[in-house]
Design an enzyme around this catalytic site. Sequence first.
Site, PDB file in Angstrom:
ATOM      1  N   CYS A 262      93.360  67.591  47.592  1.00  0.00           N
ATOM      2  CA  CYS A 262      92.692  67.240  48.850  1.00  0.00           C
ATOM      3  C   CYS A 262      93.532  66.298  49.706  1.00  0.00           C
ATOM      4  O   CYS A 262      93.228  66.095  50.882  1.00  0.00           O
ATOM      5  CB  CYS A 262      91.341  66.587  48.568  1.00  0.00           C
ATOM      6  SG  CYS A 262      90.218  67.685  47.699  1.00  0.00           S
TER       7      CYS A 262
ATOM      8  N   HIS B 180      88.390  74.437  55.180  1.00  0.00           N
ATOM      9  CA  HIS B 180      87.165  75.009  54.623  1.00  0.00           C
ATOM     10  C   HIS B 180      86.375  75.779  55.680  1.00  0.00           C
ATOM     11  O   HIS B 180      86.488  75.509  56.877  1.00  0.00           O
ATOM     12  CB  HIS B 180      86.245  73.898  54.077  1.00  0.00           C
ATOM     13  CG  HIS B 180      86.827  73.108  52.960  1.00  0.00           C
ATOM     14  ND1 HIS B 180      87.018  73.628  51.708  1.00  0.00           N
ATOM     15  CD2 HIS B 180      87.270  71.831  52.893  1.00  0.00           C
ATOM     16  CE1 HIS B 180      87.548  72.706  50.918  1.00  0.00           C
ATOM     17  NE2 HIS B 180      87.712  71.611  51.618  1.00  0.00           N
TER      18      HIS B 180
ATOM     19  N   ASP C  44      84.474  72.961  65.060  1.00  0.00           N
ATOM     20  CA  ASP C  44      84.897  74.315  64.714  1.00  0.00           C
ATOM     21  C   ASP C  44      86.328  74.581  65.192  1.00  0.00           C
ATOM     22  O   ASP C  44      86.658  74.334  66.352  1.00  0.00           O
ATOM     23  CB  ASP C  44      83.947  75.330  65.349  1.00  0.00           C
ATOM     24  CG  ASP C  44      84.209  76.728  64.821  1.00  0.00           C
ATOM     25  OD1 ASP C  44      84.559  76.862  63.629  1.00  0.00           O
ATOM     26  OD2 ASP C  44      84.081  77.687  65.608  1.00  0.00           O
TER      27      ASP C  44
END
Lengths: 139, 139, 139, 139, 139, 139
Positions: F33, F41, F79
């Site tokens: 990570c 993701h 987004d």
Amino acid sequence: MIYITRRERFNAAHRLFRTEWSDQENKDMFGGCANPNWHGHNYELFVTVKGKINPQLGYVMNLKDLSSLIKAKVIEKLDHKNLNLDVDFLKDVMTSTENVAIAIWQQLETPIRELGVELHGVKLMETENNFVEYFGETN
Amino acid sequence: MIYITRRERFNAAHRLFRTEWSDQENKDMFGGCANPNWHGHNYELFVTVKGKINPQLGYVMNLKDLSSLIKAKVIEKLDHKNLNLDVDFLKDVMTSTENVAIAIWQQLETPIRELGVELHGVKLMETENNFVEYFGETN
Amino acid sequence: MIYITRRERFNAAHRLFRTEWSDQENKDMFGGCANPNWHGHNYELFVTVKGKINPQLGYVMNLKDLSSLIKAKVIEKLDHKNLNLDVDFLKDVMTSTENVAIAIWQQLETPIRELGVELHGVKLMETENNFVEYFGETN
Amino acid sequence: MIYITRRERFNAAHRLFRTEWSDQENKDMFGGCANPNWHGHNYELFVTVKGKINPQLGYVMNLKDLSSLIKAKVIEKLDHKNLNLDVDFLKDVMTSTENVAIAIWQQLETPIRELGVELHGVKLMETENNFVEYFGETN
Amino acid sequence: MIYITRRERFNAAHRLFRTEWSDQENKDMFGGCANPNWHGHNYELFVTVKGKINPQLGYVMNLKDLSSLIKAKVIEKLDHKNLNLDVDFLKDVMTSTENVAIAIWQQLETPIRELGVELHGVKLMETENNFVEYFGETN
Amino acid sequence: MIYITRRERFNAAHRLFRTEWSDQENKDMFGGCANPNWHGHNYELFVTVKGKINPQLGYVMNLKDLSSLIKAKVIEKLDHKNLNLDVDFLKDVMTSTENVAIAIWQQLETPIRELGVELHGVKLMETENNFVEYFGETN
């Protein structure tokens, strides 16, 4: 030609092993799948048939009939059963997903043909990560 | 307080029955779940812990540590096993989803507390249609 | 001939862009996918192999071996990585789902053949709404 | 050649019946699907196109363009509609999943070809257990 | 106290509208959901009950009994029906997901109590993106 | 009181790291990570609000309005973005799932109250195996 698919489910116990091998040999080859006390799965079965659309009825075949046939020939024999011990059409068969899928094909091919359509494929999911597809001997 | 959940999975065989009952009595009560030759499931386990966020690290706890703990305490003991025969912490337990969920809670509660967070809930799915949730004795 | 499929997953960052274009030109063509600071996905990879069933073992190949091979050749190189910057076999490749799927095929084709089975197809899901399938140059 | 798929969704009412049959005859043939007051579904539509990768852009076609085309030609006409009453291209069509899938194919085939790629298949899911696939007249 | 949940499904048509409003007024308020010719959904219903584990049987209640009760009281009345026209317990009810969930609660609360357990919650999914949860008047 | 939930999705890049630590220290603590070139993701966001049913309209609030608000306040900002670099309300925030969930809560709490309902919970899924739930400071 159009393809229609019906999903059915069954829960069963099984194990992978060869009777002529020791427990240790089976464990070496099949890992946890050889556990002598069995393990199990929620199997998902997808049966695909192909055919022409009946012009009067609009569909290839009634999916309720297909569902009933799959239940009578397959699900009732496998659900809440031990694939190695309880199933007539799996006698002496290594119960790998591959072999179970082929055995299901063999149970369904003729009765589906008698309904006037053709079995196209059987997809059998053992887990969300593993599945098998079989399209008959000639494919 | 924030809640984090880790999903793990295991495949196992089991049956529901009471040893003091006949096969027929067990079948009458538990249906196919009493099959003497076992059946099985792909279980999905959701473990939820709650705690404060560590301000330096940004999370309540490392989910890899939570995953490792669940695997060590639960999954390795249940996966590819027979819940009735192979599991020390299910000895003499009726292996209903309810009882398995509570037994998993008992395996996890103390070690999770030792990591500095609190076990909030255990959700155990036996099939896509059936699941159980347990939040400890006091909830 | 029977087909078996293994699902694996990886999480990665990427962007779509051409270095010889301005940020605005890239944005006009690729929209949000061109974001200079990257975006990312949980990719789902389905690898399908075909072969004959080994009559002694009951399966085409051990799915654990297939899983290990996919992890070694693909997942370890892509998971928690930047597809544009971190992956040797994606050097100078536009990281569209199409190109990543083909590159994965090329990583897997020979080592899968060396296991005695044949790579049939690669399916790569970028989101629940978008996926790509590749069956090799001759299909 | 590579295959890309876009999923879109629509919610619609419909019923299966023949106007020249009585309510009872329709019920005998089509069961609950013949309910005179309609029933409905959340349909999932998967549209697969095939083509060569544009070497400059890295993809076969922009999936946003494919999504926009499917929405303009199909979804806007079917979503929150009655398939039997509200849809110009389903006039006098028995609204079985098979016939709706073929009608969707016919709406999409030419406009997709005009984008320089080829429509490969239409998959239409009526429920999680029932779906239809159509690959055109010549397949 | 432990919580068990059973999922059941039904397919139905409905619309949102007020009879005293014009079609245009209904469309302005409810959008496509007001379509005079109806639309429809695959609803997913999750019914959660809570209780003590029966020590002899290992479970709170037999999930087959819960499933049968939900089917008799709810699913048979809603499946392949028009929620606005065909359902006695939705007479004069605006068939929003909220109101349908509450009406389902009211159908189930007493008969579930008569089985010796308590209804805890009803979750009703209209689409994969929208759902409603109801826990009774006092929660 | 009844609870309604809307699911929205966004795709984003991020990494876990502390600027005052070396790459090696970050890797030791956060594993993959911490990859300096980011990973990413497909996040799934579930926003739950609670309120009374408007007796005239049958619902707590129009889910299209809730969806629009979530898109305006959250999705458009996250987004196809880099959570660490591109998001005003995540400045100087460690982009763990916990912290992103809390930041989303803070973006939504007031505007949802202004719509006359109350934000109940935010659930943020980072992968199919990991998710976080937050119910505000007082819960």
